[in-house]
Write an enzyme that holds these catalytic residues in place. Sequence first.
Site, PDB file in Angstrom:
ATOM      1  N   LYS A  71       1.237  -2.027   0.160  1.00 50.82           N
ATOM      2  CA  LYS A  71      -0.099   0.492  -0.329  1.00 50.82           C
ATOM      3  C   LYS A  71       0.852   1.523   0.055  1.00 50.82           C
ATOM      4  O   LYS A  71       0.631   1.938  -0.995  1.00 50.82           O
ATOM      5  CB  LYS A  71      -1.384  -0.287   1.255  1.00 50.82           C
ATOM      6  CG  LYS A  71      -1.461  -1.136   1.410  1.00 50.82           C
ATOM      7  CD  LYS A  71      -2.712  -0.817   2.885  1.00 50.82           C
ATOM      8  CE  LYS A  71      -2.476  -1.354   3.797  1.00 50.82           C
ATOM      9  NZ  LYS A  71      -1.607  -2.200   4.160  1.00 50.82           N
ATOM     10  N   THR A  72       1.960   1.741   0.738  1.00 45.66           N
ATOM     11  CA  THR A  72       2.467   2.717   0.686  1.00 45.66           C
ATOM     12  C   THR A  72       3.743   1.855  -0.213  1.00 45.66           C
ATOM     13  O   THR A  72       3.638   3.383  -1.054  1.00 45.66           O
ATOM     14  CB  THR A  72       3.361   2.111   2.011  1.00 45.66           C
ATOM     15  OG1 THR A  72       3.059   1.698   3.107  1.00 45.66           O
ATOM     16  CG2 THR A  72       4.365   3.251   2.640  1.00 45.66           C
ATOM     17  N   ASP A 116      -0.975   6.875   6.157  1.00 45.87           N
ATOM     18  CA  ASP A 116      -1.228   5.308   6.774  1.00 45.87           C
ATOM     19  C   ASP A 116      -1.872   5.501   8.196  1.00 45.87           C
ATOM     20  O   ASP A 116      -2.383   5.654   8.532  1.00 45.87           O
ATOM     21  CB  ASP A 116       0.420   4.999   6.758  1.00 45.87           C
ATOM     22  CG  ASP A 116       0.493   3.127   6.545  1.00 45.87           C
ATOM     23  OD1 ASP A 116      -0.688   2.627   5.941  1.00 45.87           O
ATOM     24  OD2 ASP A 116       1.766   2.728   7.130  1.00 45.87           O
ATOM     25  N   THR A 165      -5.445  -1.056   7.346  1.00 49.48           N
ATOM     26  CA  THR A 165      -5.426  -2.981   7.139  1.00 49.48           C
ATOM     27  C   THR A 165      -6.939  -3.120   7.513  1.00 49.48           C
ATOM     28  O   THR A 165      -7.621  -4.963   7.440  1.00 49.48           O
ATOM     29  CB  THR A 165      -4.266  -3.230   8.624  1.00 49.48           C
ATOM     30  OG1 THR A 165      -4.782  -2.518   9.284  1.00 49.48           O
ATOM     31  CG2 THR A 165      -3.557  -3.372   7.951  1.00 49.48           C
ATOM     32  N   ARG A 224       6.820  -8.022   1.847  1.00 44.65           N
ATOM     33  CA  ARG A 224       7.454  -8.190   3.278  1.00 44.65           C
ATOM     34  C   ARG A 224       8.408  -8.611   4.021  1.00 44.65           C
ATOM     35  O   ARG A 224       9.488  -8.541   4.588  1.00 44.65           O
ATOM     36  CB  ARG A 224       6.555  -6.669   4.161  1.00 44.65           C
ATOM     37  CG  ARG A 224       7.145  -6.544   5.558  1.00 44.65           C
ATOM     38  CD  ARG A 224       6.768  -5.892   6.567  1.00 44.65           C
ATOM     39  NE  ARG A 224       6.430  -4.557   6.066  1.00 44.65           N
ATOM     40  CZ  ARG A 224       5.489  -3.419   5.815  1.00 44.65           C
ATOM     41  NH1 ARG A 224       4.565  -4.015   6.436  1.00 44.65           N
ATOM     42  NH2 ARG A 224       5.331  -2.763   5.562  1.00 44.65           N
TER      43      ARG A 224
END
Length: 348
Positions: A71-72, A116, A165, A224
């Site tokens: 997302k980032t 975020d 999230t 990640r």
Amino acid sequence: MEKDVFKKSLLTPQETEEDTVLNVALRPSKISEFINQKEVVENIFIAIKAAKKRQEVLEHILFSGPPGLGKTTLAHIIAKETGAQITSTTGPSIERAGDLVGILTNLKQGNIFFIDEIHRLSKLVEEFLYPAMENFQIDFVIDKGPYARTIKFTLKPFVLVGATTRSGLLTGALRGRFGMHFHLDFYKPADLLLVIKRTAEILGIFIEDGAATEIAKRSRGTPRIANRLLKRVRDYAQVKFDGKITKKISEEALKMQGVDTEGLDNLDRKMLETIINIYNGGPAGIEAIAASLNEERDTLEDVVEPYLLKAGFIKRTSRGRQATDLAYKHLNISCLKSSSAQKQIFEC
Ligand code: ADP
């Protein structure tokens, strides 16, 4: 009871300090480097092109989905592709509406304002954002009581990119103010394989395809985690061998880290064992499971459960979480044993 929070950090989808260090090098900066999520990427690409053609700024964009899926990264890619600057913050770090005034008034035309964990904005801050998102205006009240004055600021059109999230926790009012909403889903092992190969190339790691496949399989659908596991396996290969990662070395290294063949770690297995052994397979409420494990409910809901659900080890019913046949098989627990305790007959 032994806490697994530290051990969880290897498989936690949330960013750790170790990730932050390498993030800059590994984060794809162009849309063409972003692996998977084809539909999302294509829609963003079209929206950027269309906005450019109309010489307008993009609509506000909301990204939802589990942590660590990009997302980032996408927010930064949008900034890069539109030639805009990006200002980043997080929901919980904006305590008062006043904290936003400086940021918003400094944004230039088309700049990206990335928030975020946007679901963690306070109600007051969220309401302050509404006119900024809608009309690019804010009303800021200074002083109190009879001396209170309202100052109006007109902002330059900017693009708010929110990431969450827990999209279910967003108010309808905030969600409705985003022109585009994209949900990112867990990656398939084949896509994680590409992420791993890309990272290996950037970091100069020699890895056999079989080893990369093995790491991809155990990365819980999350880039990640794939990157983090690759780095741990590289360390093992360098210390114990000549640095080259073979399938056997990757298996040994991952086993040593407590990551099993399905990408589950101790806490995942304990959650499944608790549902099976203490609650006879469930359904069991999340609070009860958290209490039995001596863990925070949030840790289970945010970190442990999403992947167990996705991978089919548990299911959610109206009465709580239930272990599936797959969980019994994976843990090698006979379901007859637990069903007899429950005086129920079921097969698995
Ligand atoms: P989120 O904001 O969803 O928590 P990030 O955007 O911070 O996730 O991504 C975490 C890391 O995973 C990034 O630094 C990047 O290296 C890697 N990553 C995420 N998505 C991709 C992708 N599609 N292709 C390649 N690497 C990715």
